[in-house]
Design a protein around this motif. Structure first.
Motif, PDB file in Angstrom:
ATOM      1  N   MET A   1       0.828  -1.191   0.000  1.00 15.36           N
ATOM      2  CA  MET A   1       0.000   0.000   0.000  1.00 15.36           C
ATOM      3  C   MET A   1       0.873   1.255   0.000  1.00 15.36           C
ATOM      4  O   MET A   1       0.587   2.194  -0.719  1.00 15.36           O
ATOM      5  N   MET A   2       1.935   1.216   0.819  1.00  9.90           N
ATOM      6  CA  MET A   2       2.821   2.384   0.907  1.00  9.90           C
ATOM      7  C   MET A   2       3.493   2.656  -0.449  1.00  9.90           C
ATOM      8  O   MET A   2       3.610   3.806  -0.865  1.00  9.90           O
ATOM      9  N   GLU A   3       3.924   1.582  -1.135  1.00  9.90           N
ATOM     10  CA  GLU A   3       4.550   1.754  -2.442  1.00  9.90           C
ATOM     11  C   GLU A   3       3.582   2.405  -3.425  1.00  9.90           C
ATOM     12  O   GLU A   3       3.969   3.267  -4.219  1.00  9.90           O
ATOM     13  N   TRP A   4       2.309   1.981  -3.387  1.00 13.84           N
ATOM     14  CA  TRP A   4       1.305   2.526  -4.280  1.00 13.84           C
ATOM     15  C   TRP A   4       1.106   4.023  -4.021  1.00 13.84           C
ATOM     16  O   TRP A   4       1.009   4.819  -4.954  1.00 13.84           O
ATOM     17  N   LEU A   5       1.083   4.416  -2.760  1.00  8.44           N
ATOM     18  CA  LEU A   5       0.918   5.834  -2.408  1.00  8.44           C
ATOM     19  C   LEU A   5       2.120   6.668  -2.862  1.00  8.44           C
ATOM     20  O   LEU A   5       1.960   7.755  -3.415  1.00  8.44           O
ATOM     21  N   ILE A   6       3.311   6.142  -2.625  1.00  7.40           N
ATOM     22  CA  ILE A   6       4.532   6.858  -3.024  1.00  7.40           C
ATOM     23  C   ILE A   6       4.589   6.996  -4.539  1.00  7.40           C
ATOM     24  O   ILE A   6       4.915   8.062  -5.063  1.00  7.40           O
ATOM     25  N   LEU A   7       4.250   5.913  -5.246  1.00 12.35           N
ATOM     26  CA  LEU A   7       4.225   5.970  -6.710  1.00 12.35           C
ATOM     27  C   LEU A   7       3.263   7.044  -7.190  1.00 12.35           C
ATOM     28  O   LEU A   7       3.589   7.808  -8.106  1.00 12.35           O
ATOM     29  N   GLY A   8       2.102   7.124  -6.570  1.00  9.79           N
ATOM     30  CA  GLY A   8       1.120   8.135  -6.965  1.00  9.79           C
ATOM     31  C   GLY A   8       1.634   9.554  -6.776  1.00  9.79           C
ATOM     32  O   GLY A   8       1.483  10.404  -7.650  1.00  9.79           O
TER      33      GLY A   8
END
Length: 75
Positions: A1-8
């Protein structure tokens, strides 16, 4: 989830600041190796149609990285 947020967040920043040119195809949403080849082909054929001389050299460096020690690259 954290990776997805950072990518966004990173993707939004790059898009807003125009940090990646429109000619960039790798790691760009909606673009791929195929779109890169098509753009290259269109450019080269356009120059040929104009009567310009075109030379192309294609190099494949993929095997070069197989021969280098990964620990050296990381270091």
């Amino acid at each position: 989830m954290m990776e997805w947020l950072i990518l966004g967040v990173i993707s939004k920043h790059i898009e807003e600041k125009k940090a990646i040119r429109s000619s960039q195809h790798g790691f760009t949403k909606g673009k791929s190796c195929l779109t890169n080849l098509i753009a290259f082909y269109e450019c080269m054929t356009g120059w040929i149609d104009e009567g310009r001389v075109v030379d192309v050299v294609c190099l494949d460096f993929s095997k070069a990285f197989d021969t280098v020690s990964h620990s050296i690259l990381i270091g």
